[in-house]
Design a protein around this motif. Structure first.
Motif, PDB file in Angstrom:
ATOM      1  N   TYR A  16       0.827  -1.208   0.000  1.00  0.00           N
ATOM      2  CA  TYR A  16       0.000   0.000   0.000  1.00  0.00           C
ATOM      3  C   TYR A  16       0.858   1.253   0.000  1.00  0.00           C
ATOM      4  N   ILE A  39      -2.633   5.824  -1.326  1.00  0.00           N
ATOM      5  CA  ILE A  39      -2.573   4.774  -0.308  1.00  0.00           C
ATOM      6  C   ILE A  39      -3.972   4.234  -0.024  1.00  0.00           C
ATOM      7  N   ARG A  42      -5.400   2.083  -2.878  1.00  0.00           N
ATOM      8  CA  ARG A  42      -4.773   0.758  -2.981  1.00  0.00           C
ATOM      9  C   ARG A  42      -5.412  -0.259  -2.046  1.00  0.00           C
ATOM     10  N   PHE A  43      -6.147   0.194  -1.039  1.00  0.00           N
ATOM     11  CA  PHE A  43      -6.861  -0.732  -0.163  1.00  0.00           C
ATOM     12  C   PHE A  43      -8.037  -1.383  -0.874  1.00  0.00           C
TER      13      PHE A  43
END
Length: 81
Positions: A16, A39, A42-43
């Motif tokens: 991440y 970030i 990307r989860f």
């Protein structure tokens, strides 16, 4: 490629926080809005994006991540786009 170590399953483990091109992560530096959106986005492994109405991100390195985070309702822009 996610550069997942051999002992981890690449389908279940994802980077991440990738860091900068010089190999640093800069833990004491301020984080930009684009870095934060990247970030967060990307989860979400579905990687959905319906585009955005933001007028100031076209061609930006984090454009797809900003659009995805906005699509998911995690971030919002100003009313003027």
């Amino acid at each position: 490629a996610t550069n997942v170590p051999d002992m981890l399953n690449g389908d279940d483990h994802y980077a991440y926080v990738v860091g900068y091109s010089d190999g640093t992560v800069r833990p004491n530096a301020n984080i930009s809005r684009a870095e934060f959106a990247t970030i967060c986005a990307r989860f979400d492994k579905t990687q959905i994006s319906t585009g955005s109405n933001f007028t100031d991100i076209s061609g930006h390195w984090a454009e797809k991540y900003i659009e995805r985070a906005a699509t998911l309702g995690w971030i919002a822009g100003y009313s003027d786009g």
